[in-house]
Motif scaffolding. Structure first.
Motif, mmCIF file in Angstrom:
data_model
loop_
_atom_site.group_PDB
_atom_site.id
_atom_site.type_symbol
_atom_site.label_atom_id
_atom_site.label_comp_id
_atom_site.label_asym_id
_atom_site.label_seq_id
_atom_site.Cartn_x
_atom_site.Cartn_y
_atom_site.Cartn_z
ATOM 1 N N GLN A 1 61.215 32.213 67.576
ATOM 2 C CA GLN A 1 60.765 33.552 67.969
ATOM 3 C C GLN A 1 61.831 34.558 68.542
ATOM 4 O O GLN A 1 61.698 35.484 68.902
ATOM 5 C CB GLN A 1 60.021 33.502 69.210
ATOM 6 C CG GLN A 1 58.532 32.478 68.934
ATOM 7 C CD GLN A 1 58.056 31.948 70.151
ATOM 8 O OE1 GLN A 1 58.233 32.449 71.400
ATOM 9 N NE2 GLN A 1 56.801 31.129 70.216
ATOM 10 N N ASN A 2 62.999 33.859 68.268
ATOM 11 C CA ASN A 2 64.197 34.787 68.545
ATOM 12 C C ASN A 2 64.195 35.204 70.100
ATOM 13 O O ASN A 2 64.373 36.372 70.492
ATOM 14 C CB ASN A 2 64.322 36.093 67.845
ATOM 15 C CG ASN A 2 65.644 36.815 67.845
ATOM 16 O OD1 ASN A 2 66.632 36.219 68.335
ATOM 17 N ND2 ASN A 2 65.687 38.201 67.614
ATOM 18 N N SER A 3 63.978 34.090 70.986
ATOM 19 C CA SER A 3 63.740 34.310 72.275
ATOM 20 C C SER A 3 64.874 34.814 73.066
ATOM 21 O O SER A 3 64.758 35.169 74.221
ATOM 22 C CB SER A 3 63.050 33.053 72.965
ATOM 23 O OG SER A 3 61.971 32.661 72.420
ATOM 24 N N LEU A 4 66.118 34.681 72.443
ATOM 25 C CA LEU A 4 67.149 35.388 73.125
ATOM 26 C C LEU A 4 67.010 36.784 73.493
ATOM 27 O O LEU A 4 67.590 37.446 74.526
ATOM 28 C CB LEU A 4 68.478 35.079 72.362
ATOM 29 C CG LEU A 4 68.856 33.763 72.076
ATOM 30 C CD1 LEU A 4 70.122 33.640 70.958
ATOM 31 C CD2 LEU A 4 69.257 32.989 73.135
ATOM 32 N N SER A 5 66.174 37.694 73.074
ATOM 33 C CA SER A 5 66.066 38.901 73.223
ATOM 34 C C SER A 5 64.520 38.968 73.806
ATOM 35 O O SER A 5 64.351 40.352 74.106
ATOM 36 C CB SER A 5 66.014 39.655 71.991
ATOM 37 O OG SER A 5 64.824 39.393 71.262
ATOM 38 N N GLU A 6 63.832 38.091 74.227
ATOM 39 C CA GLU A 6 62.633 38.174 74.990
ATOM 40 C C GLU A 6 62.832 38.507 76.432
ATOM 41 O O GLU A 6 64.161 38.348 76.960
ATOM 42 C CB GLU A 6 61.873 36.628 75.126
ATOM 43 C CG GLU A 6 61.027 36.464 73.746
ATOM 44 C CD GLU A 6 60.437 35.066 74.061
ATOM 45 O OE1 GLU A 6 59.309 34.955 73.462
ATOM 46 O OE2 GLU A 6 61.070 34.168 74.865
ATOM 47 N N LYS A 7 61.860 38.991 77.200
ATOM 48 C CA LYS A 7 62.203 39.265 78.369
ATOM 49 C C LYS A 7 62.244 38.168 79.122
ATOM 50 O O LYS A 7 61.568 37.112 78.849
ATOM 51 C CB LYS A 7 60.914 40.025 78.712
ATOM 52 C CG LYS A 7 60.810 41.469 78.294
ATOM 53 C CD LYS A 7 59.675 42.293 78.817
ATOM 54 C CE LYS A 7 59.563 43.728 78.249
ATOM 55 N NZ LYS A 7 58.341 44.642 78.816
ATOM 56 N N SER A 8 62.890 37.998 80.476
ATOM 57 C CA SER A 8 63.106 36.754 80.913
ATOM 58 C C SER A 8 61.769 35.990 81.337
ATOM 59 O O SER A 8 61.720 34.794 81.608
ATOM 60 C CB SER A 8 64.023 37.107 82.089
ATOM 61 O OG SER A 8 63.668 38.051 83.002
ATOM 62 N N GLU A 9 61.056 37.178 81.992
ATOM 63 C CA GLU A 9 59.752 36.416 82.370
ATOM 64 C C GLU A 9 58.811 35.698 81.232
ATOM 65 O O GLU A 9 58.042 34.664 81.414
ATOM 66 C CB GLU A 9 58.792 37.515 83.192
ATOM 67 C CG GLU A 9 58.226 38.585 82.338
ATOM 68 C CD GLU A 9 59.574 39.925 82.480
ATOM 69 O OE1 GLU A 9 59.249 41.249 82.499
ATOM 70 O OE2 GLU A 9 60.680 39.541 83.049
ATOM 71 N N THR A 10 59.030 36.350 80.149
ATOM 72 C CA THR A 10 57.909 35.738 78.788
ATOM 73 C C THR A 10 58.745 34.478 78.672
ATOM 74 O O THR A 10 58.056 33.540 78.184
ATOM 75 C CB THR A 10 58.149 36.801 77.865
ATOM 76 O OG1 THR A 10 57.590 38.092 78.121
ATOM 77 C CG2 THR A 10 57.495 36.249 76.812
ATOM 78 N N ALA A 11 59.982 34.470 78.568
ATOM 79 C CA ALA A 11 60.797 33.446 78.024
ATOM 80 C C ALA A 11 60.278 32.047 79.283
ATOM 81 O O ALA A 11 60.288 30.951 78.960
ATOM 82 C CB ALA A 11 62.307 33.521 78.297
ATOM 83 N N SER A 12 60.478 32.566 80.513
ATOM 84 C CA SER A 12 60.308 31.387 81.669
ATOM 85 C C SER A 12 58.757 30.869 81.452
ATOM 86 O O SER A 12 58.473 29.783 81.773
ATOM 87 C CB SER A 12 60.393 32.098 83.075
ATOM 88 O OG SER A 12 61.642 32.394 82.933
ATOM 89 N N ALA A 13 58.062 31.820 81.352
ATOM 90 C CA ALA A 13 56.506 31.466 81.078
ATOM 91 C C ALA A 13 56.110 30.419 80.018
ATOM 92 O O ALA A 13 55.322 29.582 80.259
ATOM 93 C CB ALA A 13 55.542 32.571 81.028
ATOM 94 N N ALA A 14 57.051 30.774 78.883
ATOM 95 C CA ALA A 14 56.814 29.691 77.631
ATOM 96 C C ALA A 14 57.288 28.413 78.075
ATOM 97 O O ALA A 14 56.877 27.432 77.560
ATOM 98 C CB ALA A 14 57.269 30.361 76.474
ATOM 99 N N ALA A 15 58.356 28.372 78.656
ATOM 100 C CA ALA A 15 59.299 27.185 78.909
ATOM 101 C C ALA A 15 58.471 26.449 79.940
ATOM 102 O O ALA A 15 58.464 25.207 79.945
ATOM 103 C CB ALA A 15 60.673 27.384 79.567
ATOM 104 N N SER A 16 57.743 27.098 80.790
ATOM 105 C CA SER A 16 56.841 26.389 82.193
ATOM 106 C C SER A 16 56.017 25.560 81.445
ATOM 107 O O SER A 16 55.274 24.802 82.083
ATOM 108 C CB SER A 16 56.708 27.580 83.265
ATOM 109 O OG SER A 16 57.801 27.900 83.844
#
Length: 958
Positions: free
Chosen positions: A164-179
């Motif tokens: 998903q090329n998460s390096l450019s994702e918003k931090s809250e979106t990335a954290s939610a996906a990781a959690s």
């Protein structure tokens, strides 16, 4: 059962119906598991991913004897009989797997890519990963299971970042996906390790200082371990570094402490019996591996010159008083026992075939308080370790449990992963809580309370309350509501120990033993064990009766006919006679053996002849498969049982004839096969909306010129009168676009993850070349990985691909998959209104790679054809064109029975000049179907179909 949560009982399970004594409540694969260090070195070779025993008996005996080092196991296996599969880690770190799939799953989703030591660079300074593993082994091996958890989550997060090329994702979106990835592992009581470990010491003033010191020590160890693992994960790995930024707490001492605390309070020990404990009864195996077996007996302390000592085989090679030389001691053939002597010795061992001892009381004999269990478990080391289960670990403790958990399956390879079985110990009422015992529940009250304190609570179960209130002290367990109490030790069959009556007759037996052959004694012992194994079934009585009655009714009648066609001494006749007897006598071991043998023989007959000689052979095949499934289901091997039932259904057995038994096996096969990790190979068919036509046009041999009439959804009566009755084809764009299947099914890894263990019939190669096409029944997971996944990598399939790449083509064609797997039916309409008031009489699924080509033919029924995923090109000729289409009349030109509905014309590759000149003038209409589109194909209309991509379709004959 259902899960409940409340303040008093916490997370727990309650029954939703009456559960009978001995009934299988559920089975489950572990969320995490750890094999004890050194366990594999003694012959317990298991798949690192699913924990199935691997390599087969020859390899395991060689390792257990010490003749082959564990590190050389794979190299040795390559030179052995490879009946049982074995795969090594792709980086040669020493980990073993039962299949390529398990190897890939463990690497990509299980976190092994981050923890593999196979290709670490040589350096004088130890790699952080080596430092971490050494630290774990030195302090507590439980850190290795924590590392598995962390690496699995980080690895899956890395996959998300790459996709998903998460390096450019918003931090809250990335954290939610990781959690979200962490959720399954946090759904337990998370009391820190130091709190759990020091709790028993906190009640004493003298132990308070020791508790405080223990608290600080464990905190320090967790902090050290977490830092080492974090360094190991991010070493030369920028994606893992990003993943850890999205999971900031996962490599902290506090997180490690909570996870280990949850392991301490919730994990269940593994002690799974080695398959060799049954295989060793095979004379051929013992003969081929005699020296390894003797060495295993020596390693277990069962061989020596200690005359009269129980469980020790006397050495007959030396006269009385003669000592052995050092050279003799070094000779691997020092103990030169004959095969018959070995058989005699094995026959006299104490053998207990029950669930894992970690879930039940010690199997003690009143006359032998020092009894320590099964001699075969001493000879062949069981799989030993610990595991976390999503459901099982939610059950609370009771000193008077109503369920027990254990490991019942036996066998090698991917059909036999580590699966925990939960069995009812007595009748359980609706609404009653399901409880297991965390400790030895038959111990006195004070001993039980002391043991349970290690879990951080005081037991207040009914039994403990009664004993606290009793002035007598230790009293018997309260009577359950069930009239007949169960002996925990007899849950999966009797223990094989000598009864008092057997002991009284021991002298007579000893006298007779010398006159009998050792092999005869051992086989008699096997018969005794099988009787014990057959005594209690996990298949509910009514469900077993349904399947057995079907076999006895249908199978007996069909067998009477088959007997007249076969030699009375043929293997088919002998085995089918045996399976009928086994079903009547509820001999589950015999059901498995005779059913499997007969199923194999009859399937071989089908392959050799291409069809059943008579319908009765097909009925006997179906009955044999059902009987084999009964045997496999009894021992808990539901994946194998499901495969047997699938094969029977594919070859003509209606599921409805054994509906309840089929449902029973299906439910538990799903539980046994369901992997806690997501699919390794994600595979999604593009949506192919109208804007993609440019791409799809590239796959056509020529542009579409003769379009089929299109219409929005019309009234049923108009459709029937203007199109069905007049045999006019019609296209409905987007008819099924709202069906759940059009979105869900295009994610093919969904099928592989949910239904990968199911067997399906696949046509391999091109249907246009009947001589080159083969039919094979295979697991859907294999079909996915070998055909669908590679096919999806092509954006489109051209006609050239379809003709040149036929070895890459596989097709689940015209198969009633919704009947075989009814859970799929909820994703489609079963009675489309266009099929009339009575609905369709038959529904088929067409699922395959790109490049599949269905030859020009017609069907005798009206057909509503719906495209679910991918794209297809379809050409239709009216029945009036039959005289121009060269109907096949020569059996050598068609693999199907001559019904006058197949054409010689090779659509899109017509030879108008030499072979089929009249076909040049035959008029046709054509269409490109996209996901959600539907096509009405009139009865007796000739049609040709080609898949332009990996594709799924469904057709309704009405």
């Amino acid at each position: 059962f259902r899960r409940c949560d409340n303040e008093l009982r916490g997370r727990h399970l309650r029954s939703t119906r009456c559960i009978r004594k001995d009934e299988l409540v559920f089975c489950e694969r572990p969320l995490l598991s750890l094999q004890s260090i050194g366990n594999s070195n003694t012959g317990a070779l298991v798949c690192r991913n699913c924990r199935a025993f691997v390599g087969g008996p020859d390899l395991s005996l060689a390792v257990a004897s010490g003749r082959v080092d564990r590190a050389q196991a794979y190299s040795y296996w390559k030179g052995c009989n490879r009946k049982h599969n074995l795969v090594e880690c792709k980086q040669n770190c020493g980990e073993l797997y039962c299949s390529i799939k398990c190897q890939q799953d463990h690497w990509s989703c299980g976190g092994h890519e981050l923890l593999c030591t196979g290709k670490l660079p040589d350096s004088e300074i130890p790699h952080p990963l080596i430092e971490f593993k050494f630290h774990a082994i030195q302090n507590n091996e439980i850190f290795l299971m924590v590392a598995d958890l962390v690496a699995a989550v980080v690895s899956q997060r890395c996959a998300q970042i790459r996709q998903q090329n998460s390096l450019s994702e918003k931090s809250e979106t990335a954290s939610a996906a990781a959690s979200e990835l962490l959720k399954p592992f946090l759904d337990f009581t998370l009391v820190p390790w130091w709190t759990v470990a020091s709790a028993p010491l906190m009640n004493s003033a003298t132990d308070f200082a020791e508790a405080s010191e223990l608290d600080q020590t464990l905190r320090r160890i967790c902090e050290e371990s977490s830092l080492l693992l974090k360094r190991a994960l991010v070493e030369d790995n920028s994606v893992a570094k990003q993943a850890l930024q999205d999971l900031p707490d996962i490599c902290s001492g506090d997180f490690f402490g909570k996870i280990i605390g949850s392991f301490e309070q919730n994990a269940i020990g593994i002690r799974r019996r080695h398959p060799l404990c049954r295989d060793i009864f095979d004379k051929q195996l013992r003969s081929a591996n005699r020296l390894d077996l003797i060495k295993c007996m020596e390693n277990a302390g069962m061989i020596g010159d200690r005359e009269g000592e129980d469980g020790v085989m006397e050495n007959n090679d030396h006269s009385e008083g003669e000592s052995k030389s050092s050279d003799q001691e070094d000779n691997e053939e020092e103990w030169d026992y004959s095969e018959d002597e070995i058989a005699s010795f094995l026959a006299e061992l104490c053998i207990y075939e029950g669930p894992s001892r970690m879930t039940q009381t010690e199997n003690e004999d009143d006359d032998d308080p020092d009894f320590e269990g099964d001699d075969l478990d001493t000879l062949f080391t069981p799989l030993d370790g610990t595991a976390m289960y999503s459901t099982t670990c939610k059950m609370n403790h009771s000193c008077s449990p109503n369920v027990a958990v254990g490991y019942k399956t036996r066998g090698w390879g991917s059909d036999h992963p580590l699966v925990q079985h939960c069995i009812a110990l007595r009748d359980i009422d609706p609404g009653e809580e399901l409880c297991i015992s965390y400790i030895e529940s038959e111990e006195p009250f004070d001993a039980r309370q002391e043991a349970i304190a290690n879990y951080g609570f005081v037991c207040t179960c009914e039994k403990c309350r009664a004993e606290m209130d009793s002035s007598v002290g230790d009293i018997s367990t309260p009577q359950s509501k069930c009239e007949n109490e169960i002996d925990n030790n007899d849950l999966f069959g009797s223990d094989g120990e000598e009864t008092d009556e057997d002991a009284d007759a021991s002298e007579i037996a000893d006298i007779k033993a010398e006159a009998e052959s050792g092999e005869r004694m051992l086989q008699d012992r096997l018969v005794s064990l099988n009787k014990s194994f057959n005594s209690i079934s996990s298949i509910p009585m009514l469900i077993h009766a349904e399947a057995a009655n079907f076999v006895l009714r249908v199978g007996s009648q069909a067998f009477e006919f088959v007997k007249k066609q076969e030699d009375p001494n043929s293997s088919t006749v002998q085995n089918f006679s045996k399976l009928l007897k086994c079903v009547q006598e509820r001999d589950y071991v015999g059901c498995q053996e005779a059913g499997s043998a007969t199923e194999k023989l009859l399937f071989q007959t089908l392959n050799e002849t291409g069809s059943w000689p008579f319908v009765e052979y097909r009925e006997c095949f179906g009955c044999a498969a059902v009987v084999a499934a009964i045997g496999y289901a009894h021992e808990g091997s539901f994946i194998t049982a499901q495969r047997m039932l699938d094969r029977a259904c594919i070859l003509g057995l209606p599921r409805k004839n054994i509906l309840h038994f089929f449902n029973f096996v299906e439910i538990h096969a799903i539980q046994a096969s369901y992997s806690p990790t997501p699919p390794t190979m994600e595979c999604t068919i593009p949506e192919y909306i109208e804007g993609d036509n440019g791409i799809l046009q590239k796959s056509l041999s020529q542009p579409i010129r003769h379009n089929i009439e299109e219409s929005p959804l019309i009234e049923e009566d108009i459709f029937l009168s203007e199109y069905v009755s007049k045999s006019k084809p019609l296209v409905f764009r987007g008819l099924a676009r709202h069906w759940p299947a059009t979105n869900k099914w295009r994610h093919l890894h969904y099928f592989a993850h949910e239904h990968g263990h199911r067997s399906v019939p696949i046509e391999l190669g091109s249907m246009m070349n009947t001589c080159g096409m083969k039919e094979r029944i295979m697991a859907f997971g294999e079909f996915f990985s070998s055909f669908l996944f590679p096919s999806s990598k092509k954006e489109v399939w051209t006609l050239q691909n379809a003709t040149k790449d036929s070895s890459e083509i596989g097709y689940l064609a015209q198969h009633p998959l919704l009947d075989q797997i009814p859970s799929l039916a909820k994703n489609v309409e079963l009675k489309p209104s266009l099929c009339g008031k009575t609905g369709p009489y038959n529904i088929n699924i067409w699922l395959g790679t790109g490049g599949t080509r269905t030859p020009l033919h017609f069907d005798s029924y009206d057909n509503l054809f719906v495209q679910i995923a991918g794209a297809k090109y379809i050409r239709i000729y009216s029945s009036a064109e039959s005289e121009n289409l060269y109907v096949i009349k020569d059996a050598s030109k068609s693999s199907t029975n001559l019904q006058g509905n197949m054409s010689e014309v090779d659509c899109e590759l017509e030879d108008f000049d030499l072979k089929h000149p009249k076909a040049r003038d035959a008029k046709f209409v054509e269409v490109l179907l996209l996901p959600g589109d539907s096509l009405f194909i009139p009865a007796r209309s000739w049609h040709y179909v080609r898949s332009l991509s990996t594709s799924i379709s469904i057709n309704y004959w009405f």
